[in-house]
Scaffold this active site. Structure first.
Site, PDB file in Angstrom:
ATOM      1  N   ASP A   1     117.555  52.876 -20.402  1.00 54.82           N
ATOM      2  CA  ASP A   1     117.153  54.223 -19.964  1.00 54.82           C
ATOM      3  C   ASP A   1     116.659  55.180 -21.065  1.00 54.82           C
ATOM      4  O   ASP A   1     117.254  55.225 -22.146  1.00 54.82           O
ATOM      5  CB  ASP A   1     118.333  54.954 -19.325  1.00 54.82           C
ATOM      6  CG  ASP A   1     119.120  54.130 -18.353  1.00 54.82           C
ATOM      7  OD1 ASP A   1     118.745  52.989 -18.069  1.00 54.82           O
ATOM      8  OD2 ASP A   1     120.137  54.648 -17.865  1.00 54.82           O
TER       9      ASP A   1
ATOM     10  N   TRP B   1     121.589  43.662 -23.309  1.00 53.86           N
ATOM     11  CA  TRP B   1     122.457  44.840 -23.248  1.00 53.86           C
ATOM     12  C   TRP B   1     123.792  44.578 -23.947  1.00 53.86           C
ATOM     13  O   TRP B   1     124.338  43.476 -23.863  1.00 53.86           O
ATOM     14  CB  TRP B   1     122.681  45.190 -21.777  1.00 53.86           C
ATOM     15  CG  TRP B   1     123.334  46.511 -21.529  1.00 53.86           C
ATOM     16  CD1 TRP B   1     122.694  47.696 -21.343  1.00 53.86           C
ATOM     17  CD2 TRP B   1     124.739  46.779 -21.427  1.00 53.86           C
ATOM     18  NE1 TRP B   1     123.617  48.692 -21.129  1.00 53.86           N
ATOM     19  CE2 TRP B   1     124.886  48.156 -21.180  1.00 53.86           C
ATOM     20  CE3 TRP B   1     125.894  46.007 -21.528  1.00 53.86           C
ATOM     21  CZ2 TRP B   1     126.118  48.778 -21.018  1.00 53.86           C
ATOM     22  CZ3 TRP B   1     127.132  46.624 -21.374  1.00 53.86           C
ATOM     23  CH2 TRP B   1     127.243  47.996 -21.120  1.00 53.86           C
TER      24      TRP B   1
ATOM     25  N   ASP C   1     125.991  59.710 -16.358  1.00 56.72           N
ATOM     26  CA  ASP C   1     124.591  60.092 -16.533  1.00 56.72           C
ATOM     27  C   ASP C   1     124.333  61.588 -16.309  1.00 56.72           C
ATOM     28  O   ASP C   1     123.526  61.982 -15.468  1.00 56.72           O
ATOM     29  CB  ASP C   1     123.681  59.243 -15.627  1.00 56.72           C
ATOM     30  CG  ASP C   1     123.924  57.754 -15.775  1.00 56.72           C
ATOM     31  OD1 ASP C   1     124.440  57.348 -16.837  1.00 56.72           O
ATOM     32  OD2 ASP C   1     123.621  56.990 -14.839  1.00 56.72           O
TER      33      ASP C   1
ATOM     34  N   GLU D   1     122.645  56.407  -9.840  1.00 54.85           N
ATOM     35  CA  GLU D   1     122.639  56.578 -11.294  1.00 54.85           C
ATOM     36  C   GLU D   1     121.581  57.610 -11.698  1.00 54.85           C
ATOM     37  O   GLU D   1     120.637  57.871 -10.957  1.00 54.85           O
ATOM     38  CB  GLU D   1     122.304  55.242 -11.998  1.00 54.85           C
ATOM     39  CG  GLU D   1     123.303  54.126 -11.710  1.00 54.85           C
ATOM     40  CD  GLU D   1     123.028  52.834 -12.474  1.00 54.85           C
ATOM     41  OE1 GLU D   1     123.993  52.227 -12.930  1.00 54.85           O
ATOM     42  OE2 GLU D   1     121.859  52.430 -12.595  1.00 54.85           O
TER      43      GLU D   1
ATOM     44  N   TRP E   1     116.786  46.051 -13.433  1.00 52.63           N
ATOM     45  CA  TRP E   1     118.022  45.333 -13.762  1.00 52.63           C
ATOM     46  C   TRP E   1     118.041  43.917 -13.186  1.00 52.63           C
ATOM     47  O   TRP E   1     118.826  43.074 -13.626  1.00 52.63           O
ATOM     48  CB  TRP E   1     119.253  46.121 -13.289  1.00 52.63           C
ATOM     49  CG  TRP E   1     119.583  47.262 -14.200  1.00 52.63           C
ATOM     50  CD1 TRP E   1     119.518  48.598 -13.908  1.00 52.63           C
ATOM     51  CD2 TRP E   1     120.005  47.178 -15.571  1.00 52.63           C
ATOM     52  NE1 TRP E   1     119.883  49.352 -15.004  1.00 52.63           N
ATOM     53  CE2 TRP E   1     120.187  48.493 -16.035  1.00 52.63           C
ATOM     54  CE3 TRP E   1     120.253  46.125 -16.458  1.00 52.63           C
ATOM     55  CZ2 TRP E   1     120.601  48.790 -17.340  1.00 52.63           C
ATOM     56  CZ3 TRP E   1     120.654  46.415 -17.750  1.00 52.63           C
ATOM     57  CH2 TRP E   1     120.832  47.728 -18.179  1.00 52.63           C
TER      58      TRP E   1
END
Ligand code: FRU
Length: 538
Positions: free
Chosen positions: A56, A80, A187, A238, A338
């Site tokens: 992000d 990740w 977030d 999110e 994702w």
């Protein structure tokens, strides 16, 4: 489709050949060494980290002439891992200078997504009014808590910088919003709300957003929740964003709530939906005309209004503190999904951002809707723009052909007119010397845009990457249509119908695309516009 491909190879009608001319005048000191950024599939006009994993965009804020772009970053691997905030700056939104990592994980956890603001009045006391501090607001993700199966491992925290974002000090009183027992609690996006004279934070809490208010960025009060009964809930919520946007036609300011969801996107996996309404300093309420579009309770089924129908625009939010005289609402998203982000066939780095887009509102029959356009700074990457004189097309036309080893990075602004009655579809194809072909167009019989990457190159890395054609519903009005397309080495972004429809998709051709072909099926159209090869930003 394979029939069409064979036809194209043998029946190109016109060919406009460009030699790519290197204009070195735009080079900046920030340019990286040539071998870097020359790797296979490396985006030439989109931001990507020098190396390793990125997801992000975070903390986008404009301060003293610099656009800051922070991002979810794992410096030790191309997949990740423990999250840091990577950092880059730009003075024009297209050329980027990499800066050292801004925030490192610590004993409270990994540094998850969040935002940044300029604290102009020094409400936090971390700087002074003469030298206002930058404040980053982020989520701590405590891995030990997650492993121990607690539901309190995410919390909101802040850090400040008094040197234009170069170094950051985490607040000793962190977290500023501890977790009340909600597993997904993350977030934070913060804005200064003029009307209620307070900082307003919106963040995602599982199936809704939570809105908090503060006078000093340190003490926060819960104001309200939104969203449980609206929009798509096919995945976890999110990365929200909440901001006002003025609609000139109605002389009215609306509030827009962006909300990313994973999975559950219109074409699978991660995607971003949005809501339009009002914010009174406490509550976000939906506009009456918007509500029926996203009212889950009434319809009993998932409904959403999507920001982008492609598979590869996720977790996008907008810049803070763009000066009033500029007045734009500038958006950037993570150009991946994702479903397969950790598997895409790039080696040194993983992922890029979309190009920055300016968001505006337009009045429609169903109420206000977002429109997207490339920020004007993108124009200056255009080299050797060619005007495409009006011509009638039936079947195919070669719009642009490079030498086989020269990749097409280009912007295509196309206007289609006199779209013939009964036409099935029209659009463009990108072709590589290895006979990979990618198709992007509008299907008038099915009333949708479509993006087909099933034969566009490598998709062996994930079954989910090219399992279907991606579509974006749109009813053609009259006989006209416009496409504004940005083609990079491994992505295609389409803004169409005056920015009403966005479709962003990754593609990994085995050899770079070197041809652009225009096609129609079962009819004809007139096409005119410009084709502009784009200069690398690196
Ligand atoms: C969205 C997201 C965020 C989270 C971050 C972790 O892509 O899952 O919700 O903060 O990525 O890297």
């Amino acid at each position: 489709m394979s029939n069409r491909f064979t036809g194209i190879v043998f029946c190109a009608i016109f060919a406009i050949v460009f030699t790519q001319c290197q204009d070195m005048s735009n080079e900046t000191e920030t340019m990286a060494a040539p071998e870097l950024y020359q790797e296979r599939h490396r985006p030439q006009v989109h931001f990507s980290p020098k190396e390793k994993w990125m997801n992000d965009p975070n903390g986008m804020v404009f301060f003293e002439g610099e656009y800051h772009l922070f991002y979810q970053y794992y410096p030790d691997s191309t997949v990740w891992g423990p999250m840091h905030w990577g950092h880059a700056i730009s003075t024009d939104l297209v050329h980027w200078e990499h800066l050292p990592i801004a925030l490192y994980p610590d004993s409270l956890g990994y540094i998850f997504s969040g935002s940044a603001v300029v604290d102009w009045k020094n409400t936090s006391g971390f700087g002074s009014e003469e030298n206002p501090p930058l404040i980053a607001i982020f989520t701590y993700h405590d891995m030990e808590g997650e492993r121990a199966k607690t539901s309190t491992f995410q919390s909101q925290a802040i850090a400040y910088s008094n040197d234009k974002g170069r170094t950051w000090i985490k607040y000793e009183g962190n977290p500023v919003i501890p977790n009340p027992g909600i597993r997904d609690f993350r977030d934070p996006k913060v804005i200064w709300d003029e009307n209620s004279e307070q900082w307003v934070m919106v963040f995602a809490a599982q199936d809704q957003v939570k809105i908090y208010g503060s006078k000093d960025l340190k003490e926060w009060q819960h104001l309200s929740d939104f969203g449980k009964e609206y929009g798509s809930h096919a995945g976890v919520w999110e990365c929200p964003d909440l901001f006002p946007l003025y609609l000139e036609e109605e002389d009215k300011t609306y509030w827009v709530l962006l909300l990313s969801i994973n999975p559950g996107g219109p074409n699978g996996g991660s995607a971003t939906q949005y809501f339009i309404g009002d914010f009174d300093g406490k509550r976000f309420t939906l506009d009456d005309r918007f509500q029926p579009q996203v009212d889950k309770m009434e319809s009993g089924e998932e409904q959403a209004v999507w920001l982008d129908y492609g598979r590869d625009n996720y977790a996008g939010v907008t810049w803070s503190d763009i000066p009033e005289e500029d007045g734009r609402r500038i958006f950037i998203g993570w150009m991946s999904n994702w479903d397969y982000a950790r598997l895409v066939p790039t080696e040194a780095w993983r992922s890029a951002m979309t190009l920055p887009r300016n968001l505006t509102l337009e009045a429609t029959e169903s109420g206000p809707r977002l429109r997207q356009a490339w920020v004007r700074e993108v124009d200056k990457l255009e080299i050797e723009s060619k005007t495409l004189a009006n011509q009638t097309v039936e079947d195919t036309i070669n719009l642009l052909t490079q030498a086989q080893e020269e990749a097409v990075e280009a912007r295509l602004k196309l206007q289609f007119r006199s779209i013939s009655a009964g036409i099935t579809s029209f659009g463009i194809m990108l072709v590589s010397a290895q006979e990979d072909y990618y198709t992007l167009g509008y299907d008038a019989s099915k009333q949708h845009f479509f993006s087909d990457r099933r034969s566009a190159g490598d998709h062996s890395f994930s079954e989910k990457f090219a399992s279907a054609i991606h579509t974006a519903p749109y009813k053609l009005k009259g006989e006209e249509m416009d496409f504004d397309i940005i083609i990079d080495r491994s992505s295609v972004e389409l803004l169409a119908a005056n920015g009403a429809v966005a479709l962003t998709d990754l593609v990994f051709p085995k050899m770079d695309f070197h041809k652009i072909i225009f096609f129609t099926d079962d009819g004809s159209v007139e096409v005119s516009g410009t084709i502009s090869p784009l200069q690398s930003i690196w």
